[in-house]
Write an enzyme that holds these catalytic residues in place. Structure first.
Site, short mmCIF file in Angstrom:
data_model
loop_
_atom_site.label_atom_id
_atom_site.label_comp_id
_atom_site.label_asym_id
_atom_site.label_seq_id
_atom_site.Cartn_x
_atom_site.Cartn_y
_atom_site.Cartn_z
N LYS A 117 10.03 93.87 -36.93
CA LYS A 117 10.81 94.05 -36.29
C LYS A 117 12.83 93.39 -36.51
O LYS A 117 12.44 92.42 -36.65
CB LYS A 117 10.66 93.52 -34.26
N GLY A 229 15.19 106.93 -19.39
CA GLY A 229 15.20 106.03 -20.62
C GLY A 229 15.52 107.91 -21.14
O GLY A 229 14.49 108.81 -21.07
N GLY A 231 16.90 108.48 -25.02
CA GLY A 231 17.34 108.51 -25.75
C GLY A 231 15.80 109.23 -26.56
O GLY A 231 15.61 110.10 -26.06
N ASN A 232 15.78 107.96 -28.03
CA ASN A 232 15.36 109.51 -29.13
C ASN A 232 13.66 109.40 -28.40
O ASN A 232 13.27 110.39 -28.25
CB ASN A 232 14.71 109.05 -30.48
N GLY A 234 12.50 108.69 -24.65
CA GLY A 234 12.32 109.90 -23.55
C GLY A 234 12.83 111.46 -23.04
O GLY A 234 12.62 112.22 -22.78
P1 NAD Z 1 17.57 104.97 -27.37
O1 NAD Z 1 18.84 104.35 -27.87
O2 NAD Z 1 17.45 106.41 -28.36
O3 NAD Z 1 17.35 105.33 -26.04
C1 NAD Z 1 17.52 104.41 -25.35
C2 NAD Z 1 17.32 104.87 -23.54
O4 NAD Z 1 17.64 104.57 -22.46
C3 NAD Z 1 18.85 105.39 -23.64
O5 NAD Z 1 19.44 107.09 -23.23
C4 NAD Z 1 20.06 104.76 -22.77
O6 NAD Z 1 20.62 105.21 -21.54
C5 NAD Z 1 18.95 104.61 -21.45
N1 NAD Z 1 18.12 103.19 -20.97
C6 NAD Z 1 18.75 102.07 -21.18
N2 NAD Z 1 19.00 101.07 -20.36
C7 NAD Z 1 18.50 101.73 -19.55
C8 NAD Z 1 18.11 101.48 -18.14
N3 NAD Z 1 18.65 100.31 -17.30
N4 NAD Z 1 18.38 102.56 -17.08
C9 NAD Z 1 17.78 103.62 -17.65
N5 NAD Z 1 17.77 103.96 -18.75
C10 NAD Z 1 18.31 103.35 -19.73
O7 NAD Z 1 15.96 103.78 -27.42
P2 NAD Z 1 14.79 104.99 -27.97
O8 NAD Z 1 14.45 104.37 -29.14
O9 NAD Z 1 14.09 106.10 -27.56
O10 NAD Z 1 13.47 103.79 -27.53
C11 NAD Z 1 13.69 104.16 -26.03
C12 NAD Z 1 12.16 102.81 -26.19
O11 NAD Z 1 10.96 103.12 -26.93
C13 NAD Z 1 12.49 101.16 -26.85
O12 NAD Z 1 11.88 100.15 -26.12
C14 NAD Z 1 12.07 101.04 -27.61
O13 NAD Z 1 11.34 99.89 -28.62
C15 NAD Z 1 10.58 101.95 -27.61
N6 NAD Z 1 10.19 102.61 -29.15
C16 NAD Z 1 10.61 103.62 -29.70
C17 NAD Z 1 10.31 103.76 -30.53
C18 NAD Z 1 11.05 105.16 -31.85
O14 NAD Z 1 10.23 105.61 -32.60
N7 NAD Z 1 12.34 105.20 -31.17
C19 NAD Z 1 8.61 103.49 -30.94
C20 NAD Z 1 8.23 103.03 -30.46
C21 NAD Z 1 9.00 102.57 -29.04
#
Ligand code: NAD
Length: 439
Positions: A117, A229, A231-232, A234
């Site tokens: 990571k 969440g 982002g990607n 959610g």
């Molecule tokens: P992202 O940056 O695309 O989105 C993160 C989201 O979380 C945003 O909507 C942000 O506004 C929200 N957020 C942040 N703090 C918050 C809070 N206190 N309350 C409510 N919402 C909040 O990130 P992502 O890629 O969607 O990743 C989200 C989670 O999934 C992380 O834990 C990441 O490690 C995990 N993850 C991501 C992937 C991937 O392919 N992107 C793969 C496996 C795991």
């Protein structure tokens, strides 16, 4: 279903250090499995860690030094693999925890990769596009000798985007003097990205929710969900929940980057996810004025947790469900699908186990992203690309298989699902280390 839950007591109010949490989970499993001292010594800590400065010339002419990280937890089963997170609270311990969870993630879904990571302590939304590009190219500048398709392959995570992966691939290719799309995954399609990668993590969550509903005899079309969440992960989990399962998503929480406050957007009859996506920026921050205008309620950031729904999907950050708030989860909730990494603390696990909520543990639940990253690496190495349908079909088949392996063990042995997932993963890593002669 629950006999034991991953445990290491801490007071509810004590701040959660994700690496201590990851180590506590590992120690608990090592005890359960009677793991050898040799295996424990190697797996309790990362194999390699890098911390470096990234000087960036800002738009106003000043020089700003950012701190970057890359941690390679274990590469017994293949090159280290894991995302890069840009977040103001990023620390070496966060990256260590996430790297360790990546080792278990690649192992539990049985892909030939290890765990790594990376990160930078920065709020990416505070940078201009030019500054962002300078920062990601600077990250590669510092670490390119220690990554590569056969060494360590980064990907996007919180705060990083496909465009940033494209810049990183370009910078790496220039450094090594040859086009090397396999150095990084989550890239845009024109530079060797895989169709389906963007949706993979969220859809992978929903394929498993579908299987969990079958185990519990639930009707997906009558089900409701609340997501933290947007982002990607959610967004695509919410989209998949409505599109594939026919259920309703009644609330989504996000962190507003303009007023630095978390909010929950909700509607009891369900949200139009595609519309919400159209008013959300690249960092997952929703335009709440437009949401309000569409008739949605804008509530406190933690309102998502206490909604009267069947499925909760935390897809934001770690330690969101803790001893101090786990009791706010409604009695109606039957499934907790952990899209985020480490969203539940060990103390909260004990409560969930007691309440017999079916937890799809993080490193299994969100493994769709790394699985399609693996497919992307394979396609990049072959320089031949599959269709989106082919990618998503392979993802569904493989992740559904992994889900049933873990839940067969959990149900057969009366284990908490997180413990069952750990046992499958740790066994695979240990076996490989034995065969390689490391232990
Ligand atoms: P992202 O940056 O695309 O989105 C993160 C989201 O979380 C945003 O909507 C942000 O506004 C929200 N957020 C942040 N703090 C918050 C809070 N206190 N309350 C409510 N919402 C909040 O990130 P992502 O890629 O969607 O990743 C989200 C989670 O999934 C992380 O834990 C990441 O490690 C995990 N993850 C991501 C992937 C991937 O392919 N992107 C793969 C496996 C795991």
């Amino acid at each position: 279903m629950s006999k034991t839950a991953t445990a290491t007591p801490k007071t509810a109010t004590e701040a959660v250090n994700p690496f201590h949490m990851a180590q506590a989970q590992f120690d608990h499993i090592a005890d359960m499995m009677g793991l050898s001292a040799d295996a424990r010594q190697i797996l309790r800590w990362p194999m390699r860690e890098f911390k470096f400065q990234i000087p960036v010339r800002m738009d106003d002419g000043s020089l700003k030094v950012f701190f970057g990280y890359r941690v390679q937890h274990n590469d017994a089963r293949g090159p280290a693999k894991g995302g890069i997170r840009f977040h103001p609270n990023e620390t070496l311990d966060t990256v260590r925890a996430l790297a360790m969870w990546m080792t278990w993630k690649t192992a539990v879904v049985d892909i030939p990769l290890g765990g790594g990571k990376g990160g930078v302590a920065v709020n990416p939304a505070s940078l201009s596009r030019r500054e962002r590009e300078a920062l990601v190219r600077g990250w590669i500048d510092q670490i390119w000798r220690n990554i590569g398709p056969r060494i360590d392959v980064p990907a996007p995570d919180v705060g990083t985007t496909p465009q940033m992966m494209g810049w990183m691939m370009d910078e790496y290719s220039k450094r090594v003097g040859q086009y090397t799309p396999g150095v990084i995954t989550g890239k845009p399609l024109p530079v060797g990205g895989s169709p389906g990668r963007k949706e993979a993590t969220g859809f992978g969550v929903i394929y498993q929710v579908r299987e969990a509903m079958k185990l519990l005899g639930m009707d997906p079309e009558k089900s409701t969900a609340s997501v933290q969440g947007f982002g990607n992960v959610g967004q695509h989990a919410a989209l998949g929940f409505t599109k594939f399962l026919g259920g309703k998503v009644v609330s989504v929480a996000y962190y507003d980057i303009r007023d630095r406050t978390p909010y929950t957007i909700s509607h009891p009859q369900g949200l139009d996810i595609e519309y919400l996506m159209s008013i959300t920026d690249i960092f997952g921050s929703i335009d709440k004025d437009q949401a309000r205008a569409a008739g949605y309620a804008v509530e406190d950031g933690d309102a998502w947790l206490s909604k009267d729904v069947d499925v909760l999907i935390p897809a934001a950050l770690e330690a969101q469900i803790r001893a101090d708030n786990v009791d706010r989860i409604s009695d109606r909730v039957r499934i907790l699908a952990e899209g985020a990494n480490g969203p539940t603390t060990p103390e909260a696990d004990q409560v969930l186990a007691r309440r017999e909520i079916l937890v799809i543990p993080d490193f299994l639940c969100n493994a769709g992203g790394v699985m399609v990253s693996y497919f992307e690496g394979v396609q990049s190495d072959m320089n031949y690309y599959w269709t989106r349908d082919e990618v998503l079909e392979r993802l569904d088949k493989k992740i559904t298989h992994a889900f049933h392996q873990v839940f067969a063990l959990a149900q057969g042995e009366g284990l908490y699902p997180r413990d069952a997932a750990y046992i499958v993963a740790v066994q695979r890593v240990v076996e490989t280390m034995e065969v390689r002669g490391w232990i």
